[in-house]
Scaffold this active site. Sequence first.
Site, mmCIF file in Angstrom:
data_model
loop_
_atom_site.group_PDB
_atom_site.id
_atom_site.type_symbol
_atom_site.label_atom_id
_atom_site.label_comp_id
_atom_site.label_asym_id
_atom_site.label_seq_id
_atom_site.Cartn_x
_atom_site.Cartn_y
_atom_site.Cartn_z
ATOM 1 N N GLU A 43 0.837 -1.209 0.000
ATOM 2 C CA GLU A 43 0.000 0.000 0.000
ATOM 3 C C GLU A 43 0.871 1.259 0.000
ATOM 4 O OE1 GLU A 43 -2.290 0.289 3.611
ATOM 5 O OE2 GLU A 43 -3.750 1.682 2.733
ATOM 6 N N LYS A 116 -9.744 2.298 -2.513
ATOM 7 C CA LYS A 116 -10.002 1.689 -1.195
ATOM 8 C C LYS A 116 -11.387 2.087 -0.662
ATOM 9 C CE LYS A 116 -7.483 1.325 3.261
ATOM 10 N NZ LYS A 116 -6.179 1.698 3.881
ATOM 11 N N CYS A 153 -5.634 -3.019 2.384
ATOM 12 C CA CYS A 153 -5.419 -2.950 3.831
ATOM 13 C C CYS A 153 -6.709 -3.033 4.657
ATOM 14 C CB CYS A 153 -4.599 -1.713 4.172
ATOM 15 S SG CYS A 153 -3.692 -1.901 5.745
#
Lengths: 298, 298
Positions: A43, A116, A153
């Site tokens: 990330e 995300k 994540c």
Amino acid sequence: MSQFKIAGIQMACDRSPAENISHAMRLVTNAASQGADVVCLPELFATPYFCQTEDPACFQLSESFHGSTVSSFLEIARELGITVIVPFFERRSAGIYHNSAAIVTPAPTSPDVYRKMHIPDDPGFYEKFYFTPGDLDFKAFTTPVGKIGVLICWDQWYPEAARITAMLGASVLFYPTAIGWDPDEKEDMGVAQHDAWRTVQRGHAVANGVYVAAINRVGFEPAPNSDGGIEFWGQSFICDPQGVILAEASADQEEIILADVDLDHLERLRQMWPFWRDRRIDAYGALQKRWLDESGNS
Amino acid sequence: MSQFKIAGIQMACDRSPAENISHAMRLVTNAASQGADVVCLPELFATPYFCQTEDPACFQLSESFHGSTVSSFLEIARELGITVIVPFFERRSAGIYHNSAAIVTPAPTSPDVYRKMHIPDDPGFYEKFYFTPGDLDFKAFTTPVGKIGVLICWDQWYPEAARITAMLGASVLFYPTAIGWDPDEKEDMGVAQHDAWRTVQRGHAVANGVYVAAINRVGFEPAPNSDGGIEFWGQSFICDPQGVILAEASADQEEIILADVDLDHLERLRQMWPFWRDRRIDAYGALQKRWLDESGNS
């Protein structure tokens, strides 16, 4: 293609953006030379993890989809015939920034992007200040080796994200990651925190019958203007659709991990334990609610 | 009550129904004497696992909600002030039978019932012949120690079931279970199968911030009219909301496992890693679909 090879680049990201990018290019090329068809970077790998503080100056680190971070990998992907998952800090417009990953393939239509969806915010991980939650929904991406999923994540804690991405046909869920220990918590909670992270993702593999690759940073990054920092816990791993660990990196070294994906194995497992057959889709409407126990108990 | 004790009865169930029930009553009473506030029995504990074959004669084993299996525990629950999760083969009407669990508490309104929502069917586990899928939805049950969730065996592979039950306010998810090895598969796949089972449920604990108790049968039960059978793998366990194992039984013995539930610990964990805050309920509608990749790929 019923078999292919995937790789994860576990790297330290405390260099300058130009240095991080060139370092990552070398590692991606190395992974390709070992036969990797798909390579995933951590990330926001091009920069230190700037979300340790809320500082408007850090928006300078953002760049467009056509910026140098993503474009650096376009040529590599085409030249080597591979797919690269390239996380980057996306500037979409003044005032709208995302925590994104470009999916770079050799195809002329490449790259595509995932933004995300679940944005964390807890001490040392102040992401809600920087990132607008994704509005492109969950996605699976067509690559030369078939469909893959990319999540980022915090998404890894959400069974819904894994489920929908698998339903879109992804055989592998890649999770570029930046997770680590607060040095003050590591002794008391470090083992349980890491094991929870590993377990929940292996659980996604089992529940969905997919391969999972979680690719993390490694190394300590100090917090600006403080004594603290984050010790990124490395331990990137790849597991099969039964959650069996195929490759796992150390907690403190840069490493390339590689594993073979076998779509016949994936299909056999889905036939032997036919979870997909029996989902009670008539009874899942409540998943679109925030909470159901209005007494506030539990 | 912010702290209480839960127990699981890992038992062999190859006796007659009357013997299984009286044996279970002794073990439940024993667990209560060790301080258990909630005690869970294995799936369909009153009978051998008759689903190893499809035999209409086995419907004779079914009984109503008011039958002897459930009613045997009403008095124990009231006398000892405990909650007992009592799985039973429910006859609802001629032609409609369920794989159910009664939730027996000291309250005058007790018992309540959960009917298994996800019904398996694979070699040796021919449940679709016997059981109509549950039509009471996922539930959380009010007990003297607050709300608990009950799901049954095959449900444990479905993140949706765990999620909705947790949203209903359950602090613990109990999974009465009857899972084991096919002796022909054990050597090749036994370790991976058991670990997948344990991992996916520990994953539910992590993703939802709940305690999980999976309570299994133990011992070998031969299949009627065949050389085969199932070696129920025991290894019942209780884990905390980080997936940390608090108690775990052996693979081959009858055992009572006990653990403390601490609702303050549960709430602290949900505050430290605030997964519940960030669910993207605007983006989860696809979970009510069967599949999304109409190319059939993956």
